[in-house]
Design a protein around this motif. Structure first.
Motif, PDB file in Angstrom:
ATOM      1  N   ASP A  63      21.548  57.475 -33.729  1.00 31.45           N
ATOM      2  CA  ASP A  63      20.475  58.063 -32.715  1.00 31.45           C
ATOM      3  C   ASP A  63      21.445  58.462 -30.956  1.00 31.45           C
ATOM      4  O   ASP A  63      21.417  57.667 -30.450  1.00 31.45           O
ATOM      5  N   LEU A  64      20.471  59.212 -30.790  1.00 33.08           N
ATOM      6  CA  LEU A  64      21.442  59.983 -29.576  1.00 33.08           C
ATOM      7  C   LEU A  64      20.600  59.635 -28.544  1.00 33.08           C
ATOM      8  O   LEU A  64      21.332  58.712 -27.436  1.00 33.08           O
ATOM      9  N   ALA A  65      19.431  59.024 -28.480  1.00 31.02           N
ATOM     10  CA  ALA A  65      18.604  58.316 -27.292  1.00 31.02           C
ATOM     11  C   ALA A  65      19.323  57.036 -27.382  1.00 31.02           C
ATOM     12  O   ALA A  65      19.852  56.298 -26.104  1.00 31.02           O
ATOM     13  N   LYS A  66      20.053  55.970 -27.547  1.00 33.89           N
ATOM     14  CA  LYS A  66      20.451  54.997 -28.487  1.00 33.89           C
ATOM     15  C   LYS A  66      21.915  55.009 -27.296  1.00 33.89           C
ATOM     16  O   LYS A  66      22.086  54.370 -26.845  1.00 33.89           O
ATOM     17  N   VAL A  67      22.553  56.232 -28.308  1.00 37.66           N
ATOM     18  CA  VAL A  67      24.415  56.590 -27.370  1.00 37.66           C
ATOM     19  C   VAL A  67      23.613  56.708 -25.984  1.00 37.66           C
ATOM     20  O   VAL A  67      24.832  56.313 -25.092  1.00 37.66           O
ATOM     21  N   TYR A  68      22.875  57.397 -25.506  1.00 43.46           N
ATOM     22  CA  TYR A  68      22.767  57.975 -23.770  1.00 43.46           C
ATOM     23  C   TYR A  68      22.481  56.608 -23.242  1.00 43.46           C
ATOM     24  O   TYR A  68      22.517  56.351 -21.855  1.00 43.46           O
ATOM     25  N   ASP A  69      21.401  55.444 -23.533  1.00 42.90           N
ATOM     26  CA  ASP A  69      20.831  54.361 -23.103  1.00 42.90           C
ATOM     27  C   ASP A  69      22.852  53.872 -22.908  1.00 42.90           C
ATOM     28  O   ASP A  69      22.289  53.232 -21.910  1.00 42.90           O
ATOM     29  N   ILE A  70      23.034  53.746 -23.915  1.00 41.63           N
ATOM     30  CA  ILE A  70      24.805  53.017 -23.536  1.00 41.63           C
ATOM     31  C   ILE A  70      25.309  53.502 -22.512  1.00 41.63           C
ATOM     32  O   ILE A  70      25.829  52.954 -22.177  1.00 41.63           O
ATOM     33  N   LEU A  71      25.159  54.615 -22.720  1.00 37.57           N
ATOM     34  CA  LEU A  71      26.099  55.673 -21.594  1.00 37.57           C
ATOM     35  C   LEU A  71      25.910  54.896 -20.099  1.00 37.57           C
ATOM     36  O   LEU A  71      26.342  55.166 -19.491  1.00 37.57           O
ATOM     37  N   ILE A  72      24.391  55.573 -19.766  1.00 33.70           N
ATOM     38  CA  ILE A  72      24.128  54.246 -18.317  1.00 33.70           C
ATOM     39  C   ILE A  72      23.299  53.770 -18.557  1.00 33.70           C
ATOM     40  O   ILE A  72      24.245  53.037 -17.563  1.00 33.70           O
ATOM     41  N   TYR A  73      23.092  52.617 -19.197  1.00 30.41           N
ATOM     42  CA  TYR A  73      22.943  51.261 -18.952  1.00 30.41           C
ATOM     43  C   TYR A  73      24.058  50.035 -19.494  1.00 30.41           C
ATOM     44  O   TYR A  73      23.873  48.939 -18.843  1.00 30.41           O
ATOM     45  N   GLY A  74      24.649  51.029 -20.370  1.00 26.89           N
ATOM     46  CA  GLY A  74      25.479  49.715 -21.420  1.00 26.89           C
ATOM     47  C   GLY A  74      27.082  49.357 -20.496  1.00 26.89           C
ATOM     48  O   GLY A  74      28.059  48.400 -21.057  1.00 26.89           O
ATOM     49  N   ILE A  75      27.442  50.679 -19.820  1.00 29.94           N
ATOM     50  CA  ILE A  75      28.552  50.319 -19.162  1.00 29.94           C
ATOM     51  C   ILE A  75      28.696  48.943 -18.497  1.00 29.94           C
ATOM     52  O   ILE A  75      29.726  48.406 -18.464  1.00 29.94           O
ATOM     53  N   ASP A  76      28.141  48.451 -17.619  1.00 33.07           N
ATOM     54  CA  ASP A  76      28.429  47.362 -17.043  1.00 33.07           C
ATOM     55  C   ASP A  76      28.901  46.411 -18.149  1.00 33.07           C
ATOM     56  O   ASP A  76      29.423  45.551 -17.611  1.00 33.07           O
ATOM     57  N   ASP A  77      28.326  46.379 -19.312  1.00 30.38           N
ATOM     58  CA  ASP A  77      28.372  45.566 -20.394  1.00 30.38           C
ATOM     59  C   ASP A  77      29.592  44.998 -21.107  1.00 30.38           C
ATOM     60  O   ASP A  77      30.625  44.626 -20.498  1.00 30.38           O
ATOM     61  N   ILE A  78      30.454  46.377 -20.657  1.00 30.26           N
ATOM     62  CA  ILE A  78      31.762  46.828 -21.022  1.00 30.26           C
ATOM     63  C   ILE A  78      32.481  46.358 -19.900  1.00 30.26           C
ATOM     64  O   ILE A  78      33.718  45.314 -20.237  1.00 30.26           O
ATOM     65  N   ASN A  79      32.209  46.300 -19.220  1.00 29.66           N
ATOM     66  CA  ASN A  79      33.118  45.998 -17.721  1.00 29.66           C
ATOM     67  C   ASN A  79      33.176  44.536 -17.447  1.00 29.66           C
ATOM     68  O   ASN A  79      33.960  43.820 -17.175  1.00 29.66           O
ATOM     69  N   LYS A  80      31.758  43.865 -18.029  1.00 27.10           N
ATOM     70  CA  LYS A  80      31.719  42.673 -17.479  1.00 27.10           C
ATOM     71  C   LYS A  80      32.955  41.396 -19.137  1.00 27.10           C
ATOM     72  O   LYS A  80      33.166  41.024 -18.751  1.00 27.10           O
ATOM     73  N   ILE A  81      31.960  42.796 -20.228  1.00 29.56           N
ATOM     74  CA  ILE A  81      34.048  41.714 -21.169  1.00 29.56           C
ATOM     75  C   ILE A  81      34.954  41.544 -21.001  1.00 29.56           C
ATOM     76  O   ILE A  81      35.172  41.567 -21.050  1.00 29.56           O
ATOM     77  N   LEU A  82      35.509  43.286 -20.391  1.00 29.22           N
ATOM     78  CA  LEU A  82      37.178  43.593 -19.705  1.00 29.22           C
ATOM     79  C   LEU A  82      37.502  42.026 -18.684  1.00 29.22           C
ATOM     80  O   LEU A  82      38.213  41.480 -18.361  1.00 29.22           O
ATOM     81  N   ASP A  83      36.421  41.364 -17.608  1.00 31.90           N
ATOM     82  CA  ASP A  83      36.095  41.106 -16.855  1.00 31.90           C
ATOM     83  C   ASP A  83      36.692  40.157 -17.111  1.00 31.90           C
ATOM     84  O   ASP A  83      37.502  39.207 -16.591  1.00 31.90           O
ATOM     85  N   GLU A  84      36.221  39.243 -18.155  1.00 36.99           N
ATOM     86  CA  GLU A  84      35.958  37.895 -18.296  1.00 36.99           C
ATOM     87  C   GLU A  84      37.533  37.590 -19.655  1.00 36.99           C
ATOM     88  O   GLU A  84      38.354  36.922 -18.962  1.00 36.99           O
ATOM     89  N   ILE A  85      37.664  39.049 -20.202  1.00 39.40           N
ATOM     90  CA  ILE A  85      39.177  39.286 -20.914  1.00 39.40           C
ATOM     91  C   ILE A  85      40.164  40.002 -19.840  1.00 39.40           C
ATOM     92  O   ILE A  85      41.150  38.441 -20.308  1.00 39.40           O
ATOM     93  N   ILE A  86      40.424  39.988 -19.004  1.00 33.96           N
ATOM     94  CA  ILE A  86      41.227  40.018 -17.787  1.00 33.96           C
ATOM     95  C   ILE A  86      41.357  38.677 -17.369  1.00 33.96           C
ATOM     96  O   ILE A  86      42.476  38.489 -17.129  1.00 33.96           O
ATOM     97  N   LYS A  87      40.411  38.039 -16.743  1.00 33.15           N
ATOM     98  CA  LYS A  87      40.266  36.725 -16.352  1.00 33.15           C
ATOM     99  C   LYS A  87      41.314  35.850 -16.857  1.00 33.15           C
ATOM    100  O   LYS A  87      41.660  35.704 -16.899  1.00 33.15           O
TER     101      LYS A  87
END
Length: 134
Positions: A106-130
């Protein structure tokens, strides 16, 4: 290995950033952008899975039976929060759609992840890095 995978994730995140200023209509019209975004989201999620598996194996935690159990184990062992485990699990489901049903993405879902989901990826990374003290 974990730091190398994190570097790969950051590389892919940087590839995605250049497309965050386009609108949904532009995104839907440009198959090259779609392919770049979908491919890099796949790489990010796969690298998160690999990191999770590596941590689980290194720490001797219970062995996941399938990818969807990785976030649950990481949450149970206090590596990531329950909230982020839920997000990570959704990412894995999205990855499975990319791998097994590419034409049904679903391209609309991909777009939503691109625009709004990157923060979640960064949060997961931050917890792993910590956790990994990197």
């Amino acid at each position: 290995m974990v730091s190398e995978k994190i570097d790969r994730i950051w590389f892919s995140l940087n590839r995605l950033k250049r497309f965050q200023n386009i609108n949904l209509e532009e995104f839907k019209k440009d198959q090259d952008i779609q392919d770049i975004v979908i491919h890099n989201l796949f790489l990010i999620i796969q690298n998160l899975i690999d990191i999770g598996n590596h941590i689980i194996a290194d720490e001797g935690f219970e062995t996941p039976g399938y990818y969807g159990e990785i976030p649950e184990i990481l949450s149970k062992e206090k590596i990531i929060s329950e909230n982020l485990a839920s997000v990570f699990k959704k990412m894995i489901s999205f990855r499975n759609i990319i791998v097994h049903e590419y034409s049904k993405v679903d391209l609309a879902k991909v777009y939503d992840i691109l625009i709004y989901g990157i923060d979640d990826i960064n949060k997961i990374l931050d917890e792993i890095i910590k956790y990994a003290k990197l």
